[in-house]
Write a protein that holds these residues in place. Structure first.
Motif, PDB file in Angstrom:
ATOM      1  N   TYR A 134      40.719 -40.354  32.649  1.00 55.01           N
ATOM      2  CA  TYR A 134      41.357 -39.705  33.776  1.00 55.01           C
ATOM      3  C   TYR A 134      42.864 -39.768  33.606  1.00 55.01           C
ATOM      4  N   GLY A 135      43.533 -38.745  34.165  1.00 55.63           N
ATOM      5  CA  GLY A 135      44.991 -38.785  34.105  1.00 55.63           C
ATOM      6  C   GLY A 135      45.629 -37.636  34.850  1.00 55.63           C
TER       7      GLY A 135
ATOM      8  N   VAL B 219      45.163 -32.794  37.730  1.00 56.24           N
ATOM      9  CA  VAL B 219      44.386 -33.933  37.234  1.00 56.24           C
ATOM     10  C   VAL B 219      43.600 -33.502  36.008  1.00 56.24           C
ATOM     11  N   LEU B 220      43.562 -34.405  34.998  1.00 62.34           N
ATOM     12  CA  LEU B 220      42.767 -34.190  33.796  1.00 62.34           C
ATOM     13  C   LEU B 220      41.640 -35.218  33.749  1.00 62.34           C
ATOM     14  N   GLU B 221      40.517 -34.778  33.195  1.00 60.65           N
ATOM     15  CA  GLU B 221      39.375 -35.686  33.046  1.00 60.65           C
ATOM     16  C   GLU B 221      38.640 -35.331  31.762  1.00 60.65           C
TER      17      GLU B 221
ATOM     18  N   LEU C 268      38.179 -31.591  31.544  1.00 60.59           N
ATOM     19  CA  LEU C 268      38.299 -30.907  32.837  1.00 60.59           C
ATOM     20  C   LEU C 268      39.751 -30.900  33.300  1.00 60.59           C
ATOM     21  N   VAL C 269      40.203 -29.729  33.746  1.00 55.08           N
ATOM     22  CA  VAL C 269      41.546 -29.569  34.283  1.00 55.08           C
ATOM     23  C   VAL C 269      41.412 -29.112  35.737  1.00 55.08           C
ATOM     24  N   ARG C 270      42.027 -29.843  36.664  1.00 55.62           N
ATOM     25  CA  ARG C 270      42.004 -29.488  38.088  1.00 55.62           C
ATOM     26  C   ARG C 270      43.445 -29.317  38.566  1.00 55.62           C
ATOM     27  N   THR C 271      43.713 -28.141  39.167  1.00 62.40           N
ATOM     28  CA  THR C 271      45.064 -27.880  39.658  1.00 62.40           C
ATOM     29  C   THR C 271      45.026 -26.750  40.669  1.00 62.40           C
TER      30      THR C 271
END
Length: 602
Positions: A89-90, A104-106, A114-117
């Motif tokens: 996670y990061g 957020v990256l996972e 996974l990229v969340r934005t």
């Protein structure tokens, strides 16, 4: 390093794009170009006794860059990722063409990245504006991108609270404040197919624009059973549409991509006619073709590249209202229209019209129903005796009407009662005229040859030049004492004649004859116009012949000693010529229509 049967380990490795591909760390096939600067470090403890290890991994991306296959650039990628329970996670920050994004990256146990934005999208850049679908506004989408070894997918979701959708079709419109939860899913961005869904819309469109767009739910089964790999197919389930809603303008879209539009409409409005539960299949080749199927409307509409429309109808209910059509809301619904209407087996309210053919031409101010050919027992319209085409034209800016052709109306059923405030059973005319104002007949010009049967005029209806002109025929104004005359109603059994109307006067070319129950009137002469352009000043000769059989008591009074009832038939049969001379009264009619001056000549 060794400490009580434990080793503390520390590793630091640097990867570039080539190393990432060689080690198969991530699937990079979705990207046309990439520049990855990855620093991998790991710290941990290994227990010699238990053979167990514990470690913490950290990935740092420094000023990295990704370019997808469509050329979209994600630049200045900076991220720090730490290991977790079977996952990493990061946080990250990067630059895309018009904004900075953070998120957020996972990385999970399956090595899925996974990229969340949140991402801001200018909706007006997504599709070229057209009259059917135009989207605008800057919208925030929640983005989830999944980069796996197999492919890279992404999901965008928003409530479209900042987006406005405009369309010529009211149901498709959306105000910017309206909430509409919408999801866009792309299974593989290397070969993207955009799947869009909300409560109104379902679509699946690839990067070439091929696929389908569906509004409503009426065509779900059709969509399942149709392949959409050679163009764009549109499906619309609507409550109500008008003819103007389904016009196709070649400048609005690429006809090589748009293959067809299927429409189901609860209500369809077409030239002042309303049809329920109507289906349309619109296809695009060299011209636009619309096939129509329904209980009361069947046929086709073809629209060429100049937007000329040809309508062919069969087994259809269609009410043709003539002047009423010219004054209808069609004026504002359609600014420019060039249409030919051909109908066979057309049903009207109370009759069957076998053949209908006319042109409908409309611009901002002028509507013309041209080259009219209609044939039925109720209505016949065609070329006049000079072989000139029939037409009806209305200029809304000048309030100017023009009519030419031969017209026959059988109104014994009252079918045409709403055409005007005058009642009649039969009307036939051969004419070429024009005038201003339907109510006052201002500036009337042209010529007409007419025959009317059973004309009934209520003298209490609002003033008009036509009615004022006919009031001088009221027999009470000419001959007193006729029992059947009425102050309120003027009944004419038959009227015929021929009139030529110029800029200053109307000339009776062929005597105008009016037949009533009491008398027969024959008019010759002319009527001059006043300064308003109305027919007003009279210069007429009138011959009034009272009918013998209906007026025996009147004639008996003239001859004194002849019994009115017993001698009636003998009187009429024996002295027929003499009676005709005696029963005819000649008048000179001058003055104005409002105040006629009638002088008896014999």
């Amino acid at each position: 390093m060794k400490f009580q049967n434990q080793f503390i380990t520390q590793v630091c490795i640097f990867f570039d794009s080539n190393a990432i591909i060689e080690e198969s760390l991530f699937d990079m096939r979705a990207f046309k170009n990439h520049g990855i600067n990855l620093e991998f470090s790991s710290k941990g403890v290994f227990n010699l006794k238990t053979k167990e290890s514990k470690r913490v991994d950290k990935l740092i991306f420094n000023d990295s860059k990704l370019v997808n296959n469509s050329g979209y650039v994600i630049d200045e990628i900076n991220a720090t990722i730490f290991s977790g329970s079977n996952s990493l996670y990061g946080l990250f920050q990067s630059e895309i063409p018009d904004q900075t994004i953070k998120g957020v990256l996972e990385i999970n146990s399956n090595k899925n990245f996974l990229v969340r934005t949140d991402i801001l999208i200018d909706m007006g850049t997504l599709i070229d504006p057209n009259r059917y679908f135009n989207i605008s506004g800057k919208e925030i989408f929640n983005l989830v991108m999944n980069i796996s070894q197999e492919n890279t997918s992404m999901k965008l979701s928003s409530n479209l609270a900042r987006t406005q959708i405009s369309s010529s079709i009211n149901e498709i419109k959306k105000e910017s404040t309206e909430i509409l939860k919408t999801v866009v899913f792309v299974d593989n961005i290397s070969e993207p197919i955009y799947k869009i869904k909300n409560k109104n819309i379902e679509a699946s469109i690839n990067s070439n624009g091929y696929g389908f767009f569906s509004f409503g739910s009426a065509f779900k089964e059709t969509i399942k059973n149709t392949t959409h790999n050679n163009g764009l197919y549109v499906y619309l389930d609507l409550n109500e549409i008008n003819l103007n809603d389904i016009f196709f303008d070649s400048s609005d879209s690429n006809s090589n991509i748009l293959k067809s539009i299927k429409i189901k409409s609860g209500k369809f409005n077409f030239l002042n006619n309303t049809y329920l539960n109507q289906y349309f299949n619109v296809s695009f080749k060299d011209e636009t073709s619309i096939n129509m199927v329904g209980g009361s409307l069947n046929g086709s509409i073809n629209i060429d590249k100049t937007n000329f429309i040809k309508v062919n109808l069969n087994n259809t209910r269609f009410d043709f209202d003539g002047i009423k059509l010219a004054q209808s809301n069609l004026q504002s619904d359609i600014n420019n229209l060039s249409l030919r209407f051909i109908g066979k087996n057309i049903r009207t309210k109370d009759n069957l019209i076998q053949d209908v053919d006319f042109y409908l031409l409309k611009n901002k101010n002028i509507l013309t129903i041209d080259s009219i050919n209609i044939n039925s027992s109720r209505l016949k319209i065609g070329r006049n005796k000079d072989n000139q085409k029939a037409y009806i034209s209305y200029n809304s800016n000048l309030d100017l009407f023009k009519i030419k052709g031969k017209y026959r109306l059988d109104n014994s059923s009252g079918y045409f009662n709403n055409l005007s405030k005058y009642r009649f059973n039969f009307f036939q005319t051969d004419l070429n005229i024009q005038w201003n104002s339907l109510n006052y007949l201002l500036n009337l010009e042209g010529k007409l040859d007419f025959l009317i049967k059973d004309l009934s005029l209520d003298t209490e209806i609002p003033e008009s030049t036509f009615l004022r002109a006919l009031r001088i025929l009221n027999l009470n104004a000419i001959v007193e004492g006729l029992d059947d005359a009425s102050d309120d109603i003027l009944n004419i059994n038959r009227a015929s004649g021929r009139i030529i109307v110029g800029k200053k006067r109307a000339f009776i070319e062929y005597p105008i004859v009016f037949e009533t129950d009491e008398a027969s009137l024959e008019w010759v002469g002319e009527v001059y116009k006043n300064q308003k352009g109305e027919l007003d000043n009279l210069n007429l000769d009138l011959s009034l012949r009272l009918k013998i059989s209906e007026n025996i008591p009147w004639y008996a009074a003239i001859f004194g000693g002849i019994p009115a009832i017993a001698g009636g038939m003998v009187f009429e049969n024996i002295f027929e010529d003499t009676i005709k001379d005696i029963s005819t009264i000649n008048f000179k009619v001058q003055g104005t229509i409002d105040e006629p001056k009638i002088k008896r000549l014999n």
